[in-house]
Design a protein around this motif. Structure first.
Motif, PDB file in Angstrom:
ATOM      1  N   SER A 119       7.634  11.646   2.147  1.00 25.96           N
ATOM      2  CA  SER A 119       6.506  11.573   1.164  1.00 25.96           C
ATOM      3  C   SER A 119       6.606  10.379  -0.016  1.00 25.96           C
ATOM      4  O   SER A 119       7.205   9.323   0.265  1.00 25.96           O
ATOM      5  CB  SER A 119       5.649  12.646   0.937  1.00 25.96           C
ATOM      6  OG  SER A 119       4.716  12.756   0.390  1.00 25.96           O
TER       7      SER A 119
ATOM      8  N   PRO B 226       3.613   6.998   1.868  1.00 22.68           N
ATOM      9  CA  PRO B 226       2.668   6.571   1.303  1.00 22.68           C
ATOM     10  C   PRO B 226       2.875   5.013   0.941  1.00 22.68           C
ATOM     11  O   PRO B 226       3.793   4.597   1.360  1.00 22.68           O
ATOM     12  CB  PRO B 226       2.587   7.434   0.078  1.00 22.68           C
ATOM     13  CG  PRO B 226       3.900   7.617  -0.451  1.00 22.68           C
ATOM     14  CD  PRO B 226       4.598   7.782   1.023  1.00 22.68           C
ATOM     15  N   ASP B 227       1.932   4.456   0.385  1.00 21.82           N
ATOM     16  CA  ASP B 227       1.838   2.854   0.016  1.00 21.82           C
ATOM     17  C   ASP B 227       1.793   2.703  -1.431  1.00 21.82           C
ATOM     18  O   ASP B 227       2.292   2.923  -2.168  1.00 21.82           O
ATOM     19  CB  ASP B 227       1.141   2.170   1.076  1.00 21.82           C
ATOM     20  CG  ASP B 227       1.349   0.591   0.616  1.00 21.82           C
ATOM     21  OD1 ASP B 227       2.271   0.397   0.179  1.00 21.82           O
ATOM     22  OD2 ASP B 227       0.190  -0.280   1.019  1.00 21.82           O
TER      23      ASP B 227
ATOM     24  N   GLU C 272      -3.683   4.519  -4.836  1.00 22.38           N
ATOM     25  CA  GLU C 272      -4.280   5.428  -3.754  1.00 22.38           C
ATOM     26  C   GLU C 272      -4.177   6.733  -4.147  1.00 22.38           C
ATOM     27  O   GLU C 272      -4.869   7.544  -4.261  1.00 22.38           O
ATOM     28  CB  GLU C 272      -3.999   5.161  -2.387  1.00 22.38           C
ATOM     29  CG  GLU C 272      -4.436   3.891  -1.814  1.00 22.38           C
ATOM     30  CD  GLU C 272      -5.898   3.990  -1.802  1.00 22.38           C
ATOM     31  OE1 GLU C 272      -6.427   4.887  -1.410  1.00 22.38           O
ATOM     32  OE2 GLU C 272      -6.515   2.783  -1.815  1.00 22.38           O
ATOM     33  N   ARG C 273      -2.938   7.164  -4.842  1.00 20.44           N
ATOM     34  CA  ARG C 273      -2.572   8.339  -5.216  1.00 20.44           C
ATOM     35  C   ARG C 273      -3.478   8.741  -6.678  1.00 20.44           C
ATOM     36  O   ARG C 273      -4.106   9.691  -6.726  1.00 20.44           O
ATOM     37  CB  ARG C 273      -1.047   8.672  -5.516  1.00 20.44           C
ATOM     38  CG  ARG C 273      -0.962   9.786  -6.269  1.00 20.44           C
ATOM     39  CD  ARG C 273       0.723  10.259  -6.216  1.00 20.44           C
ATOM     40  NE  ARG C 273       0.918  11.580  -6.845  1.00 20.44           N
ATOM     41  CZ  ARG C 273       0.728  12.808  -6.470  1.00 20.44           C
ATOM     42  NH1 ARG C 273       0.129  12.892  -5.021  1.00 20.44           N
ATOM     43  NH2 ARG C 273       0.917  13.581  -7.163  1.00 20.44           N
TER      44      ARG C 273
ATOM     45  N   HIS D 156       5.478   9.145  11.137  1.00 22.42           N
ATOM     46  CA  HIS D 156       4.241   9.406  10.557  1.00 22.42           C
ATOM     47  C   HIS D 156       3.518  10.105  11.466  1.00 22.42           C
ATOM     48  O   HIS D 156       3.150   9.605  12.430  1.00 22.42           O
ATOM     49  CB  HIS D 156       3.639   8.012   9.577  1.00 22.42           C
ATOM     50  CG  HIS D 156       2.749   8.350   8.601  1.00 22.42           C
ATOM     51  ND1 HIS D 156       3.140   8.161   7.555  1.00 22.42           N
ATOM     52  CD2 HIS D 156       1.544   9.008   8.884  1.00 22.42           C
ATOM     53  CE1 HIS D 156       2.204   8.693   6.721  1.00 22.42           C
ATOM     54  NE2 HIS D 156       1.201   9.106   7.395  1.00 22.42           N
TER      55      HIS D 156
ATOM     56  N   ILE E 105      -1.556  11.687   3.866  1.00 25.67           N
ATOM     57  CA  ILE E 105      -1.372  10.333   3.701  1.00 25.67           C
ATOM     58  C   ILE E 105      -1.692   9.653   5.013  1.00 25.67           C
ATOM     59  O   ILE E 105      -1.084  10.000   5.828  1.00 25.67           O
ATOM     60  CB  ILE E 105       0.260   9.991   3.397  1.00 25.67           C
ATOM     61  CG1 ILE E 105       0.681  10.625   2.101  1.00 25.67           C
ATOM     62  CG2 ILE E 105       0.354   8.450   3.317  1.00 25.67           C
ATOM     63  CD1 ILE E 105       2.294  10.468   1.901  1.00 25.67           C
TER      64      ILE E 105
ATOM     65  N   GLN F 210      -1.699   3.508   5.821  1.00 25.82           N
ATOM     66  CA  GLN F 210      -0.616   3.368   4.704  1.00 25.82           C
ATOM     67  C   GLN F 210       0.758   3.162   5.412  1.00 25.82           C
ATOM     68  O   GLN F 210       1.443   2.224   4.889  1.00 25.82           O
ATOM     69  CB  GLN F 210      -0.486   4.634   3.481  1.00 25.82           C
ATOM     70  CG  GLN F 210      -1.732   4.713   2.921  1.00 25.82           C
ATOM     71  CD  GLN F 210      -1.672   5.376   1.612  1.00 25.82           C
ATOM     72  OE1 GLN F 210      -0.688   5.328   0.698  1.00 25.82           O
ATOM     73  NE2 GLN F 210      -2.727   6.101   1.360  1.00 25.82           N
TER      74      GLN F 210
ATOM     75  N   HIS G 266       1.845  16.802   7.530  1.00 27.89           N
ATOM     76  CA  HIS G 266       2.651  16.191   6.519  1.00 27.89           C
ATOM     77  C   HIS G 266       3.792  17.135   6.264  1.00 27.89           C
ATOM     78  O   HIS G 266       4.793  16.358   5.791  1.00 27.89           O
ATOM     79  CB  HIS G 266       1.676  16.458   5.379  1.00 27.89           C
ATOM     80  CG  HIS G 266       2.510  15.384   4.225  1.00 27.89           C
ATOM     81  ND1 HIS G 266       2.298  14.068   4.075  1.00 27.89           N
ATOM     82  CD2 HIS G 266       3.061  15.842   3.032  1.00 27.89           C
ATOM     83  CE1 HIS G 266       2.980  13.486   3.118  1.00 27.89           C
ATOM     84  NE2 HIS G 266       3.294  14.789   2.310  1.00 27.89           N
TER      85      HIS G 266
END
Length: 277
Positions: A137, A164-165, A169-170, A221, A228, A232, A253
């Motif tokens: 993550s 994540p990317d 976004e977070r 993923h 997520i 991403q 996740h």
């Protein structure tokens, strides 16, 4: 009701509510360490290292004469999250190194951020020189950020589990969960940019991986990861030289860290020579 009050307050007092959101983003919540995780942590050789104002809990498993693998947990996670993977890696003959990030696990507590976490990874890599890394993550964000900032650090194999990317976004996700309106979000972003000394839009794994010295990358993923989105990980894969994305089913996740078939994929990747990739 609380979310509605926060949403109203963030429109009327955006700077105040931005500070509230900032505290959430920089003060990770401690999650309970489960019994099976505790059992694996208890088997480790433990030591503390000093990092700024933090005492960082370090763990080691296996034979120091064997090949070293570094594990990097996610935000609000801890080294025990890798319990099943640690057991398997030691069985496969690896020497495993993990740590609890600043204000995570058994490390000392205090406000922390992406840059600080990344600085710690740089310190650990420069000290122990691992050639293989596994992250989960948010661990991918801080690890790729570290490798991007220190491009002389060469890594042979890197496994990203649920990556994540975009950091933006977070921020949007946290704001939505809490009820922070757009005006306060903008104030929060300005505050973070001053602290990190960089534009939030540039903090993205898909950008970091363009300039890292890693020979081979495996991205795992789950198709229906609810935390997520798969898109991403796909973007990260598109921008990462020498990477392959494997889409997993029915793990989510966190369960992805415990599934035997996932560990089989990881071990196969780690043991495959570069010529066979």
């Amino acid at each position: 009701m609380k979310k509605k009050i926060i949403a109203y307050g963030s429109r009327v007092f955006p700077e105040t509510m931005a500070f509230y959101a900032y505290k959430i983003l920089t003060n990770p919540q401690l999650k309970k360490i489960r019994l099976h995780e505790s059992h694996v942590l208890d088997k480790a050789e433990k030591q503390h290292i000093r990092f700024g104002r933090f005492d960082i809990q370090l763990y080691k498993w296996g034979n120091p004469a064997n090949e070293l693998i570094l594990l990097v947990h996610g935000w609000e996670g801890h080294s025990g999250n890798f319990a099943a993977i640690i057991t398997r890696l030691v069985h496969e003959g690896y020497y495993v190194l993990a740590f609890d990030g600043p204000s995570h696990g058994y490390s000392t507590k205090g406000q922390t951020n992406l840059l600080e976490f990344s600085d710690l990874i740089i310190q650990i890599i420069e000290t122990y020189s691992p050639k293989k890394i596994i992250s989960h993550s948010f661990g991918a964000v801080v690890t790729t950020y570290a490798l991007n900032r220190r491009q002389h650090l060469d890594i042979d194999k890197y496994v990203m589990i649920t990556t994540p990317d975009s950091f933006l976004e977070r921020i949007k996700y946290i704001s939505f969960q809490v009820g922070i309106a757009e005006k306060a979000q903008k104030a929060l972003i300005r505050k973070l940019e001053r602290e990190l000394k960089t534009k939030i839009q540039t903090i993205a794994v898909s950008e970091f991986v363009k300039n890292i010295s890693v020979k081979n990358v495996l991205i795992l993923h789950d198709r229906n990861d609810k935390i997520i989105p798969l898109k991403q990980a796909e973007l990260v894969n598109e921008n990462c030289k020498g990477s392959q994305l494997e889409i997993i089913e029915n793990t989510g996740h966190y369960k992805i860290l415990t599934e035997v078939f996932v560990m089989d994929k990881i071990v196969k990747f780690l043991k495959t020579s570069d010529n066979d990739q």
